[in-house]
Design a protein around this motif. Structure first.
Motif, mmCIF file in Angstrom:
data_model
loop_
_atom_site.group_PDB
_atom_site.id
_atom_site.type_symbol
_atom_site.label_atom_id
_atom_site.label_comp_id
_atom_site.label_asym_id
_atom_site.label_seq_id
_atom_site.Cartn_x
_atom_site.Cartn_y
_atom_site.Cartn_z
ATOM 1 N N CYS A 116 0.828 -1.203 0.000
ATOM 2 C CA CYS A 116 0.000 0.000 0.000
ATOM 3 C C CYS A 116 0.864 1.254 0.000
ATOM 4 N N MET A 117 0.347 2.306 -0.638
ATOM 5 C CA MET A 117 1.016 3.616 -0.633
ATOM 6 C C MET A 117 -0.020 4.704 -0.378
ATOM 7 N N GLU A 118 0.368 5.676 0.436
ATOM 8 C CA GLU A 118 -0.408 6.894 0.632
ATOM 9 C C GLU A 118 0.492 8.048 0.208
ATOM 10 N N ILE A 119 0.049 8.804 -0.778
ATOM 11 C CA ILE A 119 0.839 9.911 -1.318
ATOM 12 C C ILE A 119 0.033 11.199 -1.183
ATOM 13 N N ASN A 120 0.581 12.160 -0.478
ATOM 14 C CA ASN A 120 -0.072 13.463 -0.278
ATOM 15 C C ASN A 120 -1.482 13.329 0.287
ATOM 16 N N CYS A 121 -1.681 12.380 1.175
ATOM 17 C CA CYS A 121 -2.999 12.176 1.783
ATOM 18 C C CYS A 121 -3.092 12.912 3.121
ATOM 19 N N VAL A 122 -4.312 13.206 3.533
ATOM 20 C CA VAL A 122 -4.586 13.824 4.827
ATOM 21 C C VAL A 122 -5.631 12.967 5.525
ATOM 22 N N SER A 123 -5.351 12.618 6.778
ATOM 23 C CA SER A 123 -6.313 11.889 7.589
ATOM 24 C C SER A 123 -6.402 12.617 8.927
ATOM 25 N N ARG A 124 -7.581 13.198 9.190
ATOM 26 C CA ARG A 124 -7.698 14.100 10.341
ATOM 27 C C ARG A 124 -8.998 13.852 11.105
ATOM 28 N N TRP A 125 -8.925 14.093 12.398
ATOM 29 C CA TRP A 125 -10.092 14.068 13.273
ATOM 30 C C TRP A 125 -10.854 12.737 13.202
ATOM 31 N N ASN A 126 -10.121 11.637 13.098
ATOM 32 C CA ASN A 126 -10.734 10.315 13.088
ATOM 33 C C ASN A 126 -10.596 9.674 14.465
ATOM 34 N N GLY A 127 -11.418 8.665 14.738
ATOM 35 C CA GLY A 127 -11.320 7.926 15.993
ATOM 36 C C GLY A 127 -11.740 8.725 17.196
ATOM 37 N N TRP A 128 -12.764 9.518 17.056
ATOM 38 C CA TRP A 128 -13.166 10.415 18.134
ATOM 39 C C TRP A 128 -14.143 9.801 19.117
ATOM 40 N N THR A 129 -14.277 8.466 19.130
ATOM 41 C CA THR A 129 -15.193 7.825 20.075
ATOM 42 C C THR A 129 -14.514 7.503 21.399
ATOM 43 N N GLY A 130 -13.219 7.727 21.488
ATOM 44 C CA GLY A 130 -12.506 7.453 22.727
ATOM 45 C C GLY A 130 -11.995 6.026 22.832
ATOM 46 N N GLY A 131 -12.203 5.210 21.818
ATOM 47 C CA GLY A 131 -11.735 3.825 21.843
ATOM 48 C C GLY A 131 -10.309 3.698 21.341
ATOM 49 N N THR A 132 -9.906 2.478 21.017
ATOM 50 C CA THR A 132 -8.542 2.219 20.565
ATOM 51 C C THR A 132 -8.421 2.207 19.043
ATOM 52 N N VAL A 133 -9.531 2.319 18.326
ATOM 53 C CA VAL A 133 -9.504 2.330 16.863
ATOM 54 C C VAL A 133 -9.582 3.796 16.439
ATOM 55 N N ASN A 134 -8.432 4.481 16.519
ATOM 56 C CA ASN A 134 -8.465 5.937 16.376
ATOM 57 C C ASN A 134 -7.240 6.497 15.639
ATOM 58 N N GLN A 135 -6.719 5.755 14.702
ATOM 59 C CA GLN A 135 -5.538 6.201 13.963
ATOM 60 C C GLN A 135 -5.944 6.971 12.698
ATOM 61 N N GLY A 136 -5.077 7.870 12.284
ATOM 62 C CA GLY A 136 -5.268 8.517 10.990
ATOM 63 C C GLY A 136 -5.082 7.504 9.883
ATOM 64 N N SER A 137 -4.058 6.662 10.031
ATOM 65 C CA SER A 137 -3.758 5.593 9.086
ATOM 66 C C SER A 137 -3.111 4.462 9.877
ATOM 67 N N THR A 138 -3.513 3.226 9.579
ATOM 68 C CA THR A 138 -2.980 2.092 10.310
ATOM 69 C C THR A 138 -2.857 0.888 9.383
ATOM 70 N N CYS A 139 -1.875 0.031 9.667
ATOM 71 C CA CYS A 139 -1.743 -1.198 8.881
ATOM 72 C C CYS A 139 -1.489 -2.368 9.820
ATOM 73 N N HIS A 140 -1.943 -3.553 9.394
ATOM 74 C CA HIS A 140 -1.914 -4.731 10.256
ATOM 75 C C HIS A 140 -1.441 -5.960 9.496
ATOM 76 N N SER A 141 -1.042 -6.963 10.245
ATOM 77 C CA SER A 141 -0.783 -8.319 9.744
ATOM 78 C C SER A 141 0.242 -8.359 8.622
ATOM 79 N N GLY A 142 1.331 -7.634 8.792
ATOM 80 C CA GLY A 142 2.416 -7.683 7.816
ATOM 81 C C GLY A 142 2.234 -6.806 6.591
ATOM 82 N N THR A 143 1.225 -5.968 6.574
ATOM 83 C CA THR A 143 0.998 -5.069 5.441
ATOM 84 C C THR A 143 2.215 -4.178 5.224
ATOM 85 N N VAL A 144 2.600 -4.008 3.974
ATOM 86 C CA VAL A 144 3.687 -3.096 3.621
ATOM 87 C C VAL A 144 3.043 -1.766 3.233
ATOM 88 N N LEU A 145 3.411 -0.696 3.943
ATOM 89 C CA LEU A 145 2.813 0.616 3.708
ATOM 90 C C LEU A 145 3.897 1.670 3.587
#
Length: 186
Positions: free
Chosen positions: A149-178
């Motif tokens: 995966c590639m993110e180029i000139n992306c913006v991720s803002r004000w996400n994950g505002w429920t107070g839980g642990t799923v609150n990243q602007g961008s996240t990768c799991h299970s060996g994903t290449v980012l």
């Protein structure tokens, strides 16, 4: 109902602000910027007390576009997806898949803005994920080799505002290449 937003009430990035859920219709009456669902009837009190109108968006708790890809290329440009349980959901079954998204946005969902799982190559360029209850952009595998995966000139803002642990602007799991190039997350 997944989320409710008022397009006349915006944050400093010009994103709509959420109208907050409360526990009863009586609380809606006494609380500006609140909503409550009773059966099929929704009660809304806007931030400024006006009657709800076409500037208030009630987003259903259903997924946005779901792409189950088995080969080929998916190209999306200038597509803006708002609301739902997830804005964009893609699953790729083999590594012959290429997904390219350019100038797209994923906003105001009750879950992730963009949720991609599976193998293949995924490139987001100039995309925005904002005001989603969970991660803005989430990458992972689907019981197979991880994606590239590639993110180029992306913006991720004000996400994950429920107070839980799923609150990243961008996240990768299970060996994903980012690879992230010139992106902003806040």
């Amino acid at each position: 109902v997944a989320t409710v937003f008022d397009s006349l009430n915006k944050n400093t990035d010009e994103d709509y602000k959420e109208i907050l859920w409360v526990a009863s219709s009586a609380l809606v009456e006494s609380t500006y910027n609140s909503w409550y669902l009773s059966g099929t009837k929704i009660y809304i009190n806007t931030f400024d007390g006006r009657e709800p109108d076409s500037t208030v968006f009630v987003y259903a708790n259903v997924d946005g576009p779901y792409y189950k890809l088995s080969g080929g290329t998916l190209y999306m440009e200038n597509i803006h997806i708002h609301g739902g349980a997830r804005c964009f959901d893609a699953s790729a079954a083999n590594d012959n898949i290429i997904v390219l998204l350019k100038n797209c946005s994923f906003k105001y969902s009750g879950g992730e803005g963009s949720f991609v799982h599976g193998v293949g190559t995924f490139v987001y360029q100039n995309c925005i994920a904002s005001m989603n209850k969970k991660d803005g952009i989430s990458w992972g595998n689907h019981n197979a080799a991880p994606p590239f995966c590639m993110e180029i000139n992306c913006v991720s803002r004000w996400n994950g505002w429920t107070g839980g642990t799923v609150n990243q602007g961008s996240t990768c799991h299970s060996g994903t290449v980012l690879i992230r190039i010139n992106c902003e997350y806040y």
